[in-house]
Design a protein around this motif. Sequence first.
Motif, PDB file in Angstrom:
ATOM      1  N   ASN B 343      40.554  -0.466  31.804  1.00 32.33           N
ATOM      2  CA  ASN B 343      39.947  -0.071  30.536  1.00 32.33           C
ATOM      3  C   ASN B 343      38.491  -0.488  30.587  1.00 32.33           C
ATOM      4  O   ASN B 343      38.193  -1.657  30.831  1.00 32.33           O
ATOM      5  N   VAL B 344      37.642   0.490  30.385  1.00 29.01           N
ATOM      6  CA  VAL B 344      36.210   0.204  30.491  1.00 29.01           C
ATOM      7  C   VAL B 344      35.533   0.501  29.167  1.00 29.01           C
ATOM      8  O   VAL B 344      35.844   1.504  28.516  1.00 29.01           O
ATOM      9  N   ALA B 345      34.619  -0.400  28.769  1.00 28.49           N
ATOM     10  CA  ALA B 345      33.834  -0.155  27.558  1.00 28.49           C
ATOM     11  C   ALA B 345      32.348  -0.283  27.872  1.00 28.49           C
ATOM     12  O   ALA B 345      31.948  -1.109  28.696  1.00 28.49           O
ATOM     13  N   VAL B 346      31.564   0.558  27.252  1.00 26.61           N
ATOM     14  CA  VAL B 346      30.107   0.472  27.395  1.00 26.61           C
ATOM     15  C   VAL B 346      29.514   0.298  26.012  1.00 26.61           C
ATOM     16  O   VAL B 346      29.833   1.061  25.101  1.00 26.61           O
ATOM     17  N   VAL B 347      28.676  -0.735  25.883  1.00 29.04           N
ATOM     18  CA  VAL B 347      27.919  -0.856  24.641  1.00 29.04           C
ATOM     19  C   VAL B 347      26.459  -0.626  24.991  1.00 29.04           C
ATOM     20  O   VAL B 347      25.882  -1.356  25.802  1.00 29.04           O
ATOM     21  N   GLN B 348      25.927   0.425  24.433  1.00 30.35           N
ATOM     22  CA  GLN B 348      24.566   0.779  24.797  1.00 30.35           C
ATOM     23  C   GLN B 348      23.622   0.360  23.680  1.00 30.35           C
ATOM     24  O   GLN B 348      23.711   0.832  22.551  1.00 30.35           O
ATOM     25  N   PHE B 349      22.724  -0.561  24.035  1.00 30.52           N
ATOM     26  CA  PHE B 349      21.770  -1.035  23.041  1.00 30.52           C
ATOM     27  C   PHE B 349      20.440  -0.309  23.221  1.00 30.52           C
ATOM     28  O   PHE B 349      20.162   0.245  24.277  1.00 30.52           O
ATOM     29  N   VAL B 350      19.634  -0.379  22.225  1.00 35.75           N
ATOM     30  CA  VAL B 350      18.244   0.071  22.272  1.00 35.75           C
ATOM     31  C   VAL B 350      18.106   1.584  22.396  1.00 35.75           C
ATOM     32  O   VAL B 350      17.396   2.217  21.653  1.00 35.75           O
ATOM     33  N   LYS B 351      18.793   2.163  23.370  1.00 33.48           N
ATOM     34  CA  LYS B 351      18.605   3.593  23.578  1.00 33.48           C
ATOM     35  C   LYS B 351      19.157   4.382  22.402  1.00 33.48           C
ATOM     36  O   LYS B 351      20.209   4.077  21.871  1.00 33.48           O
ATOM     37  N   SER B 352      18.430   5.379  22.051  1.00 34.59           N
ATOM     38  CA  SER B 352      18.802   6.131  20.872  1.00 34.59           C
ATOM     39  C   SER B 352      19.971   7.053  21.167  1.00 34.59           C
ATOM     40  O   SER B 352      20.060   7.660  22.221  1.00 34.59           O
ATOM     41  N   GLY B 353      20.852   7.160  20.205  1.00 31.47           N
ATOM     42  CA  GLY B 353      21.976   8.068  20.335  1.00 31.47           C
ATOM     43  C   GLY B 353      21.545   9.525  20.355  1.00 31.47           C
ATOM     44  O   GLY B 353      22.316  10.402  20.723  1.00 31.47           O
ATOM     45  N   LYS B 354      20.310   9.758  19.958  1.00 28.97           N
ATOM     46  CA  LYS B 354      19.829  11.141  19.994  1.00 28.97           C
ATOM     47  C   LYS B 354      19.800  11.671  21.420  1.00 28.97           C
ATOM     48  O   LYS B 354      19.862  12.854  21.663  1.00 28.97           O
TER      49      LYS B 354
END
Lengths: 344, 482
Positions: B343-354
Motif C-alpha cells: 500500500n503506497v501513499a503520496v502526500v504532495q506538498f507545495v505543488k499546486s493541484g492545478k
Amino acid sequence: MNVRPAAARLSWLVGAAAFVLLATVMSVSIGPTSISPRGVLLETVDAILPGDFDSGLTEREVSIVRVLRLPRVVLGLLVGAALATSGATFQGVFRNPLADPYLLGVASGGGLGATIAFVYDLGDGRGFLDMVQVLAFVGALTAVGMTWAMGVLGDRTRAATSLILAGVAVASFFTAIQTFLQQAFTEDIREVYTWFLGGLSTSGWAEVSQLLPFAIICIVLLVASSRTLDVLAVGDEEATMLGMSVGRTRVALAVLASLLTAAAVAVSGLIAFVGLIVPHAVRLVFGSSYRVIVPLSVAVGAGFLTLCDLFARTALTPAELPIGVVTAFFGAPFFIVILRTANK
Amino acid sequence: MTVTVRNIGVAIKDVTLLNDVSLQVSPGEWVSIIGPNGAGKSTLLRVLAGVLDHAGSVEINGIDIGGLSPRERSKLVSWVPQSPTIPQGVSVLDYVLLGRTPHLHPLAAPKQSDVGIAEQMLETLDLVDFAGRRVDTLSGGELQRVAIGRALVQEAPIVLLDEPTSALDLGHQQDVLMLLDELRKDGDRTIISTMHDLTLAGHFADRLLLLSQGEVAAVGPAANVLTEAHVAEHYGAKVLIRNVQGTVVVSPRIATPSSFELPEHFNQSDLDIEASAPSNTPSTISTEELVMSENSTEPLTENPAQDKSGRAKSLVLVNTGDGKGKSSAAFGVMVRGVARDWNVAVVQFVKSGKWNVGEEKVGRQLGVNWFNEGDGFTWNSEDLENDKAIAQKGWDTARDLIMAGDHELVILDELTYLINWGWIEADPVYETITNRPEHVNIVVTGRDAPAELIDVADTVSEVVKVKHAFDVGILAKKGIDY
C-alpha cells in the motif's frame, strides 16, 4: 601555459641597452673631428672605471671626448630618458594618450622662470646652478603646484579631468605673463626663443651632475611603479576596489614625473615631442603594459634624443639646430611609419 | 564572513538614493538585490564596496569597512563591475593578474606565486586558451568570465557582482551564474549581487532583497519576495508567477492562472503506463539501489526494503538545485512499491493541484493513495495565513497516514519547504519519522534538508545531476554537509 605576464623581456632590455650604447658611441665619435668608435668606447670605459689605461687616443682627442662631447651626450641620454619616462607616466596616470611631460604646466612655468632670468640678465643657462636653470626649475614646480591646487578643488569624481583642465588654465596664465615680459624686453627675445626650442649646449659636467640625482631617483621609482599604471588603466573606481589608493598614487607619480621633467627642462629647455612620442612608439612595437612601456621608454628616449642631438649639431656645422626642431622633424615621420606598420 | 549592513543612507545633493537600508548576510550566502530602475541597487553595492560616502555602517565580521584602507578592504571584498573598463591591448592573463594587486607592494612586480594563482583561475574558468588574447577582443561572455576571474584572484571572502548577466545571452547567463554558484561553494565565498532578471535572481540566490525607491521593500526567500503583489506595486508590472520545479518563474502576464492548461504535447497516451517509457529517455532509477544500498561496497541485505535490524527504511532525497529529479526519483520508488504489492501513499506538498499532470494520474491509476493536501498552497498565493493552515492540514494528514501503519510506503514530496519556511513545527516531523511503525518506509524529498531531517534518515541521496542520475547510498550523517 605558455603565455607569460607582460614584462620587459631580457632580450628587449639587452637590445635597448645596445641601442643606447650605439647612440652614445656614434654621438661621441662623430663631429668636426672624427674619433674612432673603438677609442671612444675605451675612453668611456676608462672614464667610468677606476684605474687608468690607454685608449689609444691623442691627448687632444681625449679632451674632446671627455670635456666636450661626453658630457653633452650623457646629458642628452639623461634628458631623453627623463622626458620619455615622465611622458609614459603621465599617459598612464591620466589615462590620456595625449598626455606629455608638460601636461601639468611644467613648460609654461619653466618658460616663465627662464624668461625672468634672461630678461633680468640673471644668467645664461649654462653652468652649475645657473639662475636660468634654477628659476626654470622653480617656475616649473610652482606651475605644477598651482595646477594641483586648482585641480583638487574640482569635482572629486573627475579628478583626472579636473587636473588636466587646471593644467591648461595655469599654462595660459603663465604664458600670458611670460609673453608680456618678452614684449617688454624685446632685445632678449632671441635668447628666450632659443631656450624654448631646447638645446643641450653645455659647459661641461655641471648640468649632468645637477640632473643626475633627480634622474636616478625618479626613474628608478617610476620604473618600479610601472605596474601601478596598469592598475590605473581600469579606471579610478575599479583601481580603488583592487586595493589602490588612487588619489595618493596619482599624486606620488605625478610629483615624481614633474620633478623629473622640471629637472630636465632646467638644463635643456623645452624639448618637444620626445615625451609624447617615445612611449607611444614603444607601446606600438612592444605592447600595452606599462611594465613594458616605462622601462623601454627610458632606453629608447635616451638613445633617440642623443641621436637627434647628434644631427642637430652636425647637420649645419658649425651652426647648431635647435634640438626640438630635430626631434619633431625626424620623430614625426618615424612615428607615422610605426603607426602604419603596427596597425597592419 | 558575516556582512552586517546597518541603516545605510545615501543622498547626493538633495536626492535620497538609499534610506535606512539594513541587511545581514551570512557566510556562504548568496543574496541578490533586486528592484526597479533607480531603486538604488548599484548604489547599495557600491556602499558595500566602500567607494561611496554614506550614513550608517557596513561591517564585515564586526569590522567597520569604512575605517579600512582600500588595500585592506580589497582583501575582504572584491567587485565585478557591470561593465568593466577594458584597457587596450592587455592580455587576459595580465588582466586577471590585476586582481592580485591587494597582495602586492606598490613597487613590486607580481611574484611567480601570483602568476600561478591567476593561471589556476584561468583553468577554473575554462579560459586557458584565452590567456594570451587581448581583453579588448573578447566577446561579452568571455569578458564577463575574465572580470569574474580578476575579482576571484583577490581571494576576498565576499564577492560583489553588479548585474553579472546583463550583457549576456540566455545561455551565457546560465553558464556564468552556475559557475558563480559552484565557485561560491568551492571557495566558501559569500555573494551579493544585483540582478535584473527576477527568475534567475530567485533561482540562484538564497535570499532576495527587494529595493524600491531606496528602501527595503521585502527581504527573504524568492517565494516570499517574488509575489505578484510585490512586482505590481514596485515594478508597476503585471506578471504571472508560477513555481516550476521549485523555481519561482516570473513572466509577463499573458495568460491568467485560471486559463492555465496542459501543454498540447501532453496527451492522454503519455499518461498510460505502457506508453510512458519512450526508448530515448535516460535509464530510469533503480529503486533497489535507492532504497536498498546503504553503502555501495556492502552486500545487499536480505530484504532490500529493510535495514539489517529488519526495520523499514527512511530515505531522504535532496539536492540544492531544482529540476534535477528528486520527485521523479521518489515516484520511481512509488512504482516499485506498487510492484511489491505494497500500500503506497503520496502526500504532495507545495505543488499546486492545478498541475494535475503526469505523476499524479499515473499514481492514481496504480492505486496509490494520492493526497493533494497542498492544493492551493502555491508560490503565488497571497493569503499566507491560509497557506499555513493548508500546510498544517497536509502535514496532519501525512502524520496520521504514517502512524496508522496502513501503508508500507509513504512518500512526502517537497516536505522540506514546510519546515524551512516555518509553516509547520519541525520537531513533530522528526519524531514521527523516528517513531513510525516498523514496517513503514518513508521517502522525503525537498531542497535544503535540515540537519535533523538528515539525522533521522537511514539513507540520504543527493540528486546532483540533471534528471535521473544519482549519487546513491550516501550514509545519513556523513552525506551532506548542511
